[in-house]
Write a protein that holds these residues in place. Structure first.
Motif, PDB file in Angstrom:
ATOM      1  N   LYS A 170      -9.421   7.604  10.738  1.00  0.00           N
ATOM      2  CA  LYS A 170     -10.442   7.718   9.684  1.00  0.00           C
ATOM      3  C   LYS A 170     -11.619   8.548  10.182  1.00  0.00           C
ATOM      4  O   LYS A 170     -12.201   9.318   9.436  1.00  0.00           O
ATOM      5  N   TYR A 226      -6.467  -7.040   5.575  1.00  0.00           N
ATOM      6  CA  TYR A 226      -5.597  -5.869   5.566  1.00  0.00           C
ATOM      7  C   TYR A 226      -4.162  -6.360   5.742  1.00  0.00           C
ATOM      8  O   TYR A 226      -3.872  -7.157   6.630  1.00  0.00           O
ATOM      9  N   TYR A 241     -13.409   1.546   0.472  1.00  0.00           N
ATOM     10  CA  TYR A 241     -12.636   0.869  -0.561  1.00  0.00           C
ATOM     11  C   TYR A 241     -13.559   0.138  -1.527  1.00  0.00           C
ATOM     12  O   TYR A 241     -14.627  -0.352  -1.130  1.00  0.00           O
ATOM     13  N   ARG A 268      -7.480  -2.418  -5.715  1.00  0.00           N
ATOM     14  CA  ARG A 268      -8.287  -1.724  -4.704  1.00  0.00           C
ATOM     15  C   ARG A 268      -8.103  -0.211  -4.832  1.00  0.00           C
ATOM     16  O   ARG A 268      -6.974   0.281  -4.875  1.00  0.00           O
ATOM     17  N   TYR A 315     -13.135   1.828  10.916  1.00  0.00           N
ATOM     18  CA  TYR A 315     -14.168   2.384  10.027  1.00  0.00           C
ATOM     19  C   TYR A 315     -15.554   2.304  10.662  1.00  0.00           C
ATOM     20  O   TYR A 315     -16.553   2.309   9.964  1.00  0.00           O
ATOM     21  N   SER A 368      -4.693   4.918  -3.692  1.00  0.00           N
ATOM     22  CA  SER A 368      -4.153   3.647  -3.171  1.00  0.00           C
ATOM     23  C   SER A 368      -4.230   3.638  -1.651  1.00  0.00           C
ATOM     24  O   SER A 368      -5.146   3.043  -1.080  1.00  0.00           O
ATOM     25  N   GLN A 369      -3.295   4.297  -0.991  1.00  0.00           N
ATOM     26  CA  GLN A 369      -3.276   4.306   0.482  1.00  0.00           C
ATOM     27  C   GLN A 369      -4.462   5.111   0.996  1.00  0.00           C
ATOM     28  O   GLN A 369      -4.648   6.267   0.609  1.00  0.00           O
ATOM     29  N   GLY A 370      -5.253   4.499   1.881  1.00  0.00           N
ATOM     30  CA  GLY A 370      -6.497   5.134   2.306  1.00  0.00           C
ATOM     31  C   GLY A 370      -6.299   6.301   3.259  1.00  0.00           C
ATOM     32  O   GLY A 370      -6.153   6.089   4.466  1.00  0.00           O
ATOM     33  N   ASN A 388     -11.564  -3.920   5.610  1.00  0.00           N
ATOM     34  CA  ASN A 388     -10.632  -3.452   4.581  1.00  0.00           C
ATOM     35  C   ASN A 388      -9.986  -4.723   4.023  1.00  0.00           C
ATOM     36  O   ASN A 388      -9.466  -5.502   4.825  1.00  0.00           O
ATOM     37  N   ILE A 404       0.843  -1.206   0.000  1.00  0.00           N
ATOM     38  CA  ILE A 404       0.000   0.000   0.000  1.00  0.00           C
ATOM     39  C   ILE A 404       0.876   1.253   0.000  1.00  0.00           C
ATOM     40  O   ILE A 404       0.726   2.153  -0.830  1.00  0.00           O
ATOM     41  N   ARG A 405       1.844   1.283   0.914  1.00  0.00           N
ATOM     42  CA  ARG A 405       2.664   2.492   1.015  1.00  0.00           C
ATOM     43  C   ARG A 405       3.632   2.602  -0.161  1.00  0.00           C
ATOM     44  O   ARG A 405       3.959   3.694  -0.613  1.00  0.00           O
ATOM     45  N   THR A 434      -2.496   0.535  13.922  1.00  0.00           N
ATOM     46  CA  THR A 434      -1.365  -0.302  13.502  1.00  0.00           C
ATOM     47  C   THR A 434      -0.596  -0.794  14.727  1.00  0.00           C
ATOM     48  O   THR A 434      -0.337  -1.989  14.869  1.00  0.00           O
TER      49      THR A 434
HETATM   50  N1  GLN Z   1      -5.587   1.665   6.196  1.00  0.00           N
HETATM   51  C1  GLN Z   1      -5.147   2.397   5.032  1.00  0.00           C
HETATM   52  C2  GLN Z   1      -5.181   1.530   3.798  1.00  0.00           C
HETATM   53  O1  GLN Z   1      -5.530   0.389   3.871  1.00  0.00           O
HETATM   54  C3  GLN Z   1      -3.794   2.999   5.241  1.00  0.00           C
HETATM   55  C4  GLN Z   1      -2.745   1.982   5.387  1.00  0.00           C
HETATM   56  C5  GLN Z   1      -1.506   2.541   5.982  1.00  0.00           C
HETATM   57  O2  GLN Z   1      -0.664   2.990   5.267  1.00  0.00           O
HETATM   58  N2  GLN Z   1      -1.384   2.490   7.272  1.00  0.00           N
HETATM   59  O3  GLN Z   1      -4.856   1.991   2.743  1.00  0.00           O
END
Ligand code: GLN
Length: 385
Positions: free
Chosen positions: A232, A121, A317, A361, A201, A32-34, A170, A16-17, A97
């Motif tokens: 969020k 996730y 998402y 996604r 969420y 991409s990254q939420g 997620n 994701i990152r 996290t």
């Molecule tokens: N929860 C967010 C996602 O799924 C951010 C993920 C993150 O980088 N910590 O995109």
């Protein structure tokens, strides 16, 4: 040279990152990254300014600043119906996290098994490996992403120490029903396992679906370790504020993990976030309504691609089925989407245990203008394929 730890070979850096970095490099619209591209509520920004001039620049109490925990307990009690005590039931963490990592290290010894639904996730696999736990995957199948109770019962027969439940989920957007959660609880009770929930969420749920707080189910509290975040709910993903919520004897252990991992979450940000926790119910209704509008708009945009996609019941998402585009892998598709179309998403394979390459996604926690711009990019760019 000595080698680095073997446990690190079990997982990659966050996909994701990584996608966020690639999106920035190519100037793509980043779905991409939420995280939102709009500001947190004004009350939080004003409180943050005030906090900079207050006595909040040194460590807070390691398990959370008292004022923050009081506001947190009041807010959690207001929405869940629980009667939690700020001094006994919480550890304030650096986001959900850290809360998840802390919960896993609190519940599991190396070699313990943990049930994880797939898709999941991506952090959960890494959390399992870092805490030494061994995941048992149970599939959630499209289009509704429910579980097969027999498959779940079989997984429980392997004597897991815990099950991880992300609700709303997620990346699927699934909101577990009360009946599904009661079935999970029944099995957890039967096999004496913890239920570790991840619920960032909770306030982003689309009618007629409703969020059920697992810990508030009858008899659930003693075995539930709830992880949550303010990221969020108040659009403050960069503040890194979350919490573990559980029975006092679990919290006493979780405090130790948290203390030695991070000492604590940022003191000025805890002080400022109190303003968010004290917002009235109307804030949450407004936010849910805003997300419902974004969801309608984004579903419309995805519909116009002519591809099929998952429609979330909660969270923000959607997974677009890109298999008709004919890429060898979803990673190749994601890279093409960033470079040629100008919209970034996350390859679905990073969420699945199964060899699934069908999905990208995307998230829609963005301003309407950003979502419309992404829609135009899709309309123009997808033709190239
Ligand atoms: N929860 C967010 C996602 O799924 C951010 C993920 C993150 O980088 N910590 O995109």
């Amino acid at each position: 040279m000595p080698s680095t730890a073997r446990r690190l070979s079990g997982f990659t850096e966050s996909v994701i990152r990584g996608m966020t970095r690639l999106a920035n490099q190519h100037g793509a619209i980043n779905l991409s990254q939420g995280f939102p591209d709009f500001d947190p509520p004004e009350a939080l920004l004003a409180a943050l300014e005030r906090a900079t001039r207050g006595p909040f620049h040194q460590y807070a109490v390691t398990w959370g600043a008292p004022r923050f925990r009081q506001a947190l307990a009041a807010k959690v009690n207001r929405f869940s119906g629980l009667q939690l005590d700020p001094d006994q039931h919480f550890v304030v963490t650096c986001g959900s996290t850290e809360a998840m990592m802390c919960a896993m290290m609190t519940a599991c010894d190396p070699g313990d098994k943990v049930i994880v639904f797939s898709p999941f996730y991506e952090n959960y696999a890494a959390d399992a490996i870092l805490s030494g736990a061994q995941p048992i995957y149970v599939p959630l199948r499209a289009p509704h992403f429910g579980f097969d109770p027999d498959e779940l019962a079989k997984a429980f027969e392997q004597k897991p120490k815990a099950i991880i439940v992300c609700n709303p989920s997620n990346p699927t957007g699934k909101v577990f029903t009360r009946a599904e959660l009661l079935e999970i609880l029944r099995l957890a009770e039967k096999h004496d396992a913890y239920v570790i929930t991840d619920e960032p969420y909770e306030h982003i749920v689309y009618a007629p679906h409703q969020h059920v707080h697992f810990a508030a189910l009858p008899g659930a509290f003693e075995r539930t370790i709830t992880c949550n975040s303010l990221s969020k709910t108040y659009s403050i993903t960069g503040w890194r504020l979350g919490y573990v919520q559980a029975a006092p004897h679990i919290i006493a252990q979780a405090r130790k993990v948290h203390d030695f991992l991070t000492v604590g979450a940022a003191a000025p940000l805890q002080e400022a976030a109190v303003a968010g926790l004290e917002l009235p119910d109307s804030y949450y209704h407004g936010m849910a309504a805003d997300y419902a509008q974004k969801r309608t708009l984004f579903m419309d945009i995805l519909r116009r691609t002519g591809l099929s996609f998952t429609e979330p019941q909660g969270a923000y998402y959607a997974m677009l089925d890109i298999s008709p585009l004919g890429f060898a892998t979803d990673t190749a598709a994601a890279e093409w989407l960033i470079k040629e179309v100008g919209v970034a998403g996350v390859p679905g394979s990073s969420f699945f245990r199964e060899p699934e390459q069908r999905y990208i996604r995307f998230h829609f926690a963005k301003k309407e203008a950003t979502l419309r711009a992404a829609g135009e990019k899709f309309a123009q760019g997808l033709r190239k394929r």
